[in-house]
Write a protein that holds these residues in place. Structure first.
Motif, PDB file in Angstrom:
ATOM      1  N   ARG A   1     -17.514 -37.486   1.182  1.00 10.67           N
ATOM      2  CA  ARG A   1     -16.099 -37.583   0.824  1.00 10.67           C
ATOM      3  C   ARG A   1     -15.946 -37.582  -0.698  1.00 10.67           C
ATOM      4  O   ARG A   1     -16.780 -38.139  -1.413  1.00 10.67           O
ATOM      5  CB  ARG A   1     -15.480 -38.846   1.413  1.00 10.67           C
ATOM      6  N   LEU A   2     -14.872 -36.982  -1.159  1.00  9.45           N
ATOM      7  CA  LEU A   2     -14.614 -36.890  -2.592  1.00  9.45           C
ATOM      8  C   LEU A   2     -13.616 -37.967  -3.002  1.00  9.45           C
ATOM      9  O   LEU A   2     -12.506 -38.044  -2.466  1.00  9.45           O
ATOM     10  CB  LEU A   2     -14.067 -35.509  -2.956  1.00  9.45           C
ATOM     11  N   TRP A   3     -14.022 -38.785  -3.963  1.00  9.65           N
ATOM     12  CA  TRP A   3     -13.161 -39.835  -4.503  1.00  9.65           C
ATOM     13  C   TRP A   3     -12.736 -39.423  -5.906  1.00  9.65           C
ATOM     14  O   TRP A   3     -13.550 -38.946  -6.695  1.00  9.65           O
ATOM     15  CB  TRP A   3     -13.903 -41.169  -4.553  1.00  9.65           C
ATOM     16  N   VAL A   4     -11.457 -39.636  -6.204  1.00  6.67           N
ATOM     17  CA  VAL A   4     -10.889 -39.227  -7.481  1.00  6.67           C
ATOM     18  C   VAL A   4     -10.246 -40.443  -8.148  1.00  6.67           C
ATOM     19  O   VAL A   4      -9.322 -41.049  -7.595  1.00  6.67           O
ATOM     20  CB  VAL A   4      -9.833 -38.114  -7.297  1.00  6.67           C
ATOM     21  N   GLY A   5     -10.771 -40.799  -9.324  1.00  4.41           N
ATOM     22  CA  GLY A   5     -10.194 -41.891 -10.090  1.00  4.41           C
ATOM     23  C   GLY A   5      -9.170 -41.347 -11.070  1.00  4.41           C
ATOM     24  O   GLY A   5      -9.456 -40.418 -11.834  1.00  4.41           O
ATOM     25  N   LEU A   6      -7.973 -41.913 -11.058  1.00  9.37           N
ATOM     26  CA  LEU A   6      -6.864 -41.404 -11.860  1.00  9.37           C
ATOM     27  C   LEU A   6      -6.572 -42.311 -13.045  1.00  9.37           C
ATOM     28  O   LEU A   6      -6.795 -43.524 -12.994  1.00  9.37           O
ATOM     29  CB  LEU A   6      -5.604 -41.271 -10.998  1.00  9.37           C
ATOM     30  N   LEU A   7      -6.046 -41.697 -14.094  1.00  5.89           N
ATOM     31  CA  LEU A   7      -5.613 -42.474 -15.242  1.00  5.89           C
ATOM     32  C   LEU A   7      -4.368 -43.282 -14.895  1.00  5.89           C
ATOM     33  O   LEU A   7      -4.183 -44.401 -15.363  1.00  5.89           O
ATOM     34  CB  LEU A   7      -5.321 -41.544 -16.429  1.00  5.89           C
TER      35      LEU A   7
ATOM     36  N   GLN B   1      -8.968 -23.445  -7.954  1.00 10.59           N
ATOM     37  CA  GLN B   1      -8.333 -24.764  -7.942  1.00 10.59           C
ATOM     38  C   GLN B   1      -8.211 -25.242  -6.501  1.00 10.59           C
ATOM     39  O   GLN B   1      -7.654 -24.558  -5.649  1.00 10.59           O
ATOM     40  CB  GLN B   1      -6.954 -24.707  -8.586  1.00 10.59           C
ATOM     41  N   ILE B   2      -8.768 -26.419  -6.215  1.00  9.22           N
ATOM     42  CA  ILE B   2      -8.735 -26.936  -4.848  1.00  9.22           C
ATOM     43  C   ILE B   2      -7.774 -28.098  -4.676  1.00  9.22           C
ATOM     44  O   ILE B   2      -7.429 -28.463  -3.551  1.00  9.22           O
ATOM     45  CB  ILE B   2     -10.141 -27.363  -4.386  1.00  9.22           C
ATOM     46  N   HIS B   3      -7.329 -28.695  -5.790  1.00  6.11           N
ATOM     47  CA  HIS B   3      -6.380 -29.798  -5.677  1.00  6.11           C
ATOM     48  C   HIS B   3      -5.722 -30.038  -7.027  1.00  6.11           C
ATOM     49  O   HIS B   3      -6.328 -29.814  -8.078  1.00  6.11           O
ATOM     50  CB  HIS B   3      -7.103 -31.080  -5.218  1.00  6.11           C
ATOM     51  N   ASN B   4      -4.478 -30.479  -6.981  1.00  4.38           N
ATOM     52  CA  ASN B   4      -3.758 -30.885  -8.182  1.00  4.38           C
ATOM     53  C   ASN B   4      -3.188 -32.275  -7.947  1.00  4.38           C
ATOM     54  O   ASN B   4      -2.292 -32.457  -7.127  1.00  4.38           O
ATOM     55  CB  ASN B   4      -2.642 -29.894  -8.510  1.00  4.38           C
ATOM     56  N   CYS B   5      -3.737 -33.241  -8.662  1.00  2.00           N
ATOM     57  CA  CYS B   5      -3.315 -34.623  -8.479  1.00  2.00           C
ATOM     58  C   CYS B   5      -2.007 -34.943  -9.205  1.00  2.00           C
ATOM     59  O   CYS B   5      -1.444 -36.031  -8.994  1.00  2.00           O
ATOM     60  CB  CYS B   5      -4.400 -35.573  -8.975  1.00  2.00           C
ATOM     61  N   GLN B   6      -1.584 -34.048 -10.071  1.00  2.00           N
ATOM     62  CA  GLN B   6      -0.364 -34.236 -10.864  1.00  2.00           C
ATOM     63  C   GLN B   6      -0.473 -35.386 -11.865  1.00  2.00           C
ATOM     64  O   GLN B   6       0.501 -35.735 -12.523  1.00  2.00           O
ATOM     65  CB  GLN B   6       0.848 -34.488  -9.944  1.00  2.00           C
ATOM     66  N   LYS B   7      -1.663 -35.975 -11.953  1.00  2.00           N
ATOM     67  CA  LYS B   7      -1.902 -37.066 -12.896  1.00  2.00           C
ATOM     68  C   LYS B   7      -3.289 -36.878 -13.517  1.00  2.00           C
ATOM     69  O   LYS B   7      -4.170 -36.299 -12.879  1.00  2.00           O
ATOM     70  CB  LYS B   7      -1.836 -38.421 -12.192  1.00  2.00           C
TER      71      LYS B   7
ATOM     72  N   GLY C   1      -9.644 -31.700   3.968  1.00  2.00           N
ATOM     73  CA  GLY C   1      -8.308 -31.228   3.667  1.00  2.00           C
ATOM     74  C   GLY C   1      -7.228 -32.286   3.683  1.00  2.00           C
ATOM     75  O   GLY C   1      -6.055 -31.986   3.443  1.00  2.00           O
ATOM     76  N   LYS C   2      -7.607 -33.524   3.968  1.00  3.59           N
ATOM     77  CA  LYS C   2      -6.637 -34.608   4.016  1.00  3.59           C
ATOM     78  C   LYS C   2      -6.808 -35.525   2.806  1.00  3.59           C
ATOM     79  O   LYS C   2      -7.910 -35.687   2.299  1.00  3.59           O
ATOM     80  CB  LYS C   2      -6.794 -35.419   5.307  1.00  3.59           C
ATOM     81  N   THR C   3      -5.694 -36.117   2.383  1.00  6.36           N
ATOM     82  CA  THR C   3      -5.688 -36.986   1.213  1.00  6.36           C
ATOM     83  C   THR C   3      -5.270 -38.396   1.619  1.00  6.36           C
ATOM     84  O   THR C   3      -4.304 -38.578   2.358  1.00  6.36           O
ATOM     85  CB  THR C   3      -4.703 -36.468   0.146  1.00  6.36           C
ATOM     86  N   ARG C   4      -6.030 -39.363   1.122  1.00  8.56           N
ATOM     87  CA  ARG C   4      -5.676 -40.764   1.360  1.00  8.56           C
ATOM     88  C   ARG C   4      -5.593 -41.473   0.018  1.00  8.56           C
ATOM     89  O   ARG C   4      -6.490 -41.335  -0.820  1.00  8.56           O
ATOM     90  CB  ARG C   4      -6.716 -41.450   2.245  1.00  8.56           C
TER      91      ARG C   4
ATOM     92  N   VAL D   1      -6.690 -44.605  -6.966  1.00  9.77           N
ATOM     93  CA  VAL D   1      -7.772 -43.771  -6.434  1.00  9.77           C
ATOM     94  C   VAL D   1      -7.252 -42.994  -5.241  1.00  9.77           C
ATOM     95  O   VAL D   1      -6.484 -43.516  -4.428  1.00  9.77           O
ATOM     96  CB  VAL D   1      -8.967 -44.647  -5.992  1.00  9.77           C
ATOM     97  N   ILE D   2      -7.676 -41.730  -5.131  1.00  6.90           N
ATOM     98  CA  ILE D   2      -7.409 -40.976  -3.918  1.00  6.90           C
ATOM     99  C   ILE D   2      -8.730 -40.501  -3.338  1.00  6.90           C
ATOM    100  O   ILE D   2      -9.727 -40.354  -4.051  1.00  6.90           O
ATOM    101  CB  ILE D   2      -6.466 -39.781  -4.157  1.00  6.90           C
ATOM    102  N   MET D   3      -8.748 -40.305  -2.028  1.00  9.50           N
ATOM    103  CA  MET D   3      -9.945 -39.830  -1.343  1.00  9.50           C
ATOM    104  C   MET D   3      -9.589 -38.552  -0.591  1.00  9.50           C
ATOM    105  O   MET D   3      -8.593 -38.509   0.137  1.00  9.50           O
ATOM    106  CB  MET D   3     -10.478 -40.898  -0.394  1.00  9.50           C
ATOM    107  N   LEU D   4     -10.411 -37.510  -0.776  1.00 10.65           N
ATOM    108  CA  LEU D   4     -10.193 -36.225  -0.124  1.00 10.65           C
ATOM    109  C   LEU D   4     -11.283 -35.996   0.916  1.00 10.65           C
ATOM    110  O   LEU D   4     -12.466 -36.093   0.620  1.00 10.65           O
ATOM    111  CB  LEU D   4     -10.211 -35.086  -1.148  1.00 10.65           C
TER     112      LEU D   4
END
Length: 286
Positions: A62-68, A44-50, A78-81, A72-75
């Protein structure tokens, strides 16, 4: 077919993504991101809690994460935006040729510019509709599928998006996935509105596919076929040259394994990974 790796079978997989080191990433509806180095061991490399809807990697890695819920967050390194989206449900993402990230959600289409600014699309474009899928083809054209308002198109040089001149695209509904084959033709999967083939400026519905709740597609260049994942149903194989279907039944230890839906299908290292509502599965069709 076999249950692959150490992930709990109850995990509902929402998205998968290859990594540059030969591994792949997996996201789940409970908000976790795992990395598999190809051995079946997941970290496990990240837990968005959502709940996560989509993973996307841009041209800069860069890794982009679309949330329900939560935009959106960008990793990166090691930093999160975080990018607080106008609408929380970020279903699908794509990068245009200028490095901007397009995000489709329920009710709007917006762009995260390279400056970090969020730009809304103008009314009358797909920004006024619920977006289900964004796909960039090998020529840089961007296709946007909506719930009930057809498919929009852009060549990434002009804005806003517009209707394509291809007849029938405005009637395609509930677009869940779009893939491109080796001929540069597009295949469009919908939720009980048919499977479509777009070639040489013409759109064709594949007969008998309106009964299928298609969730995902994967193109197999080796066999020139489509692997078709459905909701709460078995996997299908469509032979493009023969225009024929085959239902795939998986067996293990003499028993048939029911496939509880294929939310996402990805080819990895010559085999196929199926992210389902019952964990991650792997099979070799050869």
């Amino acid at each position: 077919l076999y249950l692959y790796g150490s992930m709990p079978q109850e995990e509902i997989i929402s998205s998968m993504l290859d990594t540059e080191d030969g591994g792949f990433l997996i996201s789940t509806r409970c908000g976790k991101i795992y990395k598999d180095n190809g051995s079946g061991q997941k970290q496990q490399i990240h837990n968005c809690q959502k709940p996560i809807r989509k993973l996307f990697s841009d041209s800069k890695g860069r890794l982009w994460v679309g949330l329900l819920q939560g935009g959106v967050i960008m990793l990166e390194n090691g930093k999160t935006r975080e990018f607080p989206a106008p609408v929380e449900d970020a279903r699908t993402m794509c990068e245009d040729k200028h490095g901007n990230i397009l995000v489709g959600s329920s009710g709007c289409l917006f762009t995260i510019l390279t400056s970090g600014e969020i730009k809304m699309e103008n009314p009358g474009t797909p920004g006024a509709h619920s977006i289900t899928n964004i796909f960039r083809d090998t020529d840089g054209n961007i296709w946007i599928g909506t719930f009930y308002n057809g498919i929009f198109y852009s060549n990434s040089e002009r804005c806003p998006f517009s209707r394509s001149s291809i007849e029938g695209l405005e009637k395609v509904k509930l677009v869940n996935d779009i893939v491109q084959d080796s001929r540069k033709n597009l295949w469009i999967a919908t939720d009980q509105y048919g499977l479509y083939h777009m070639s040489e400026g013409r759109l064709q519905e594949i007969p008998g596919t309106r009964e299928y709740k298609i969730k995902s597609l994967a193109y197999d260049a080796d066999e020139d076929c489509l692997w078709v994942g459905r909701d709460r149903a078995s996997l299908l194989r469509y032979d493009i040259g023969q225009k024929s279907w085959k239902e795939i039944q998986f067996h293990h230890d003499g028993a048939t394994i029911p496939m509880a839906g294929a939310n996402v299908i990805r080819r990895h290292a010559g085999e196929f990974l199926i992210g389902s509502s019952q964990g991650l599965w792997k099979f070799n069709p050869r």
